[in-house]
Scaffold this active site. Structure first.
Site, PDB file in Angstrom:
ATOM      1  N   GLU A   1      -6.262  -9.204  36.206  1.00  0.00           N
ATOM      2  CA  GLU A   1      -4.904  -9.341  36.726  1.00  0.00           C
ATOM      3  C   GLU A   1      -4.482 -10.807  36.771  1.00  0.00           C
ATOM      4  OE1 GLU A   1      -4.473  -7.435  40.539  1.00  0.00           O
ATOM      5  OE2 GLU A   1      -5.299  -5.531  39.815  1.00  0.00           O
TER       6      GLU A   1
ATOM      7  N   SER B   1      -9.098   0.634  40.778  1.00  0.00           N
ATOM      8  CA  SER B   1      -8.434   1.646  41.622  1.00  0.00           C
ATOM      9  C   SER B   1      -9.451   2.678  42.103  1.00  0.00           C
ATOM     10  CB  SER B   1      -7.306   2.331  40.849  1.00  0.00           C
ATOM     11  OG  SER B   1      -7.781   2.842  39.625  1.00  0.00           O
TER      12      SER B   1
ATOM     13  N   GLU C   1       2.908  -3.514  35.133  1.00  0.00           N
ATOM     14  CA  GLU C   1       2.956  -2.550  36.236  1.00  0.00           C
ATOM     15  C   GLU C   1       4.099  -2.882  37.195  1.00  0.00           C
ATOM     16  OE1 GLU C   1      -0.775  -1.856  38.250  1.00  0.00           O
ATOM     17  OE2 GLU C   1       0.184  -0.666  39.818  1.00  0.00           O
TER      18      GLU C   1
HETATM   19  O1  KIV Z   1      -7.221  -0.031  38.368  1.00  0.00           O
HETATM   20  C1  KIV Z   1      -6.332   0.629  37.792  1.00  0.00           C
HETATM   21  O2  KIV Z   1      -6.295   1.865  37.828  1.00  0.00           O
HETATM   22  C2  KIV Z   1      -5.297  -0.104  37.074  1.00  0.00           C
HETATM   23  C3  KIV Z   1      -4.196   0.687  36.442  1.00  0.00           C
HETATM   24  C4  KIV Z   1      -3.271   1.177  37.455  1.00  0.00           C
HETATM   25  C5  KIV Z   1      -3.523  -0.065  35.376  1.00  0.00           C
HETATM   26  O3  KIV Z   1      -5.346  -1.292  37.010  1.00  0.00           O
END
Ligand code: KIV
Length: 290
Positions: free
Chosen positions: A122, A53, A189
């Site tokens: 993932e 993220s 999520e």
């Molecule tokens: O990359 C991220 O921040 C995540 C979280 C939202 C679990 O995968």
């Protein structure tokens, strides 16, 4: 009431997380992308996720797909240099764990060599071969099911997942397959709360929810969301505890105004000239004027 950071205690480890699941102790996880966020969060949370993220939160991308291994390594190294007490989990970016077990192991092993304690990836059934390959190489793996941001194009946007009977049962089966493949924990999520609760009560490993209700073994939110540092739309599941954006803009605007009106820096914020040098520099003439 203000929450003062607890003194550093023991390093968070995977066996400790397993024990906390048995004891019903809730896990707190947030993201850290650099040494500053790692230092702020380390005393307060159990897991620091160097999340992909970082792509949309810090690097200006629309989603996580452009994030590369080089970018992730750069951010992980900054976090790891602070030697966190929290468990450091590094997120495997898009295409870093899809092509072959060898490449997946090399990428994930590189994360461990740079200071990660574990990796996250993932996906469900289609990723089991890679999860097994990593676990075989002593690389702890956290799974991630439900709204998996790297699948944004397949999902047609960032939408709540597993809302049909088939999808909900597939998620439960994926969760158990990941557990059997050796994952030490799962992020759930963007799924209905009751489904996350059913996964959590039937699994031996802990679940960490984000937009998955309160019955997970723990919760994760993006650091910048908790602190109100992200501008624009925020998902329904985000609870913000400060107006960080406003607070920081206010501080910066007061400094800019002090610069403009000449009140910054003050004499106390300046270095005085050593005695006797006043005349020397006053008598010097620029070459252009000689
Ligand atoms: O990359 C991220 O921040 C995540 C979280 C939202 C679990 O995968």
């Amino acid at each position: 009431m203000s929450h003062v950071p607890q003194p550093r205690t023991e390093k968070v480890t995977i066996p400790l997380l397993r024990r906390w699941k048995q004891e019903g102790r809730r896990i707190v996880m947030t993201t850290a992308y650099d040494a500053v966020s790692a230092r702020i969060a380390d005393a307060l949370v159990d897991i620091l996720l160097v999340g992909d993220s970082v792509g949309n939160v810090c690097l200006g991308f629309d989603n996580t797909l452009p994030v590369s291994m080089a970018m992730m390594n750069h951010h992980l190294e900054a976090v790891a240099r602070t030697r966190p007490r929290a468990l450091v989990v590094a997120d495997m970016p898009y295409l870093s764990f899809h092509l072959s077990p060898e490449e997946t192991i090399r990428n994930a092993g590189g994360f461990l060599q740079r200071g990660a304690d574990a990796v996250k990836l993932e996906g469900g059934a289609r990723r089991l071969e890679m999860v097994r390959a990593l676990v075989d190489c002593e690389i702890p793996v956290m799974g991630h099911l439900g709204l998996t941001p790297q699948s944004v194009n397949v999902m047609g946007g960032f939408k709540v997942q597993a809302r049909t009977a088939d999808d909900a049962l597939r998620l439960l089966e994926d969760a158990h397959s990941l557990q059997e493949a050796g994952c030490f924990a799962l992020v759930l999520e963007g799924i209905p709360a009751e489904l996350a609760a059913r996964a959590t009560e039937t699994l031996r490993i802990p679940t960490v929810g984000i937009g998955a209700g309160r019955c997970c073994s723990g919760q994760v939110l993006v650091f910048h969301d908790v602190l109100g540092l992200t501008a624009g739309h925020r998902a329904k599941f985000v609870r913000t505890y400060a107006d960080g954006f406003g607070l920081l803009q206010d501080a910066l605007s007061r400094w800019a105004s002090d610069v403009r009106d000449g009140s910054f820096p003050s004499p106390e914020e300046s270095y005085p000239l050593p005695e006797g040098l006043g005349d020397v520099i006053a008598q010097w003439t620029p070459f252009s004027q000689t």
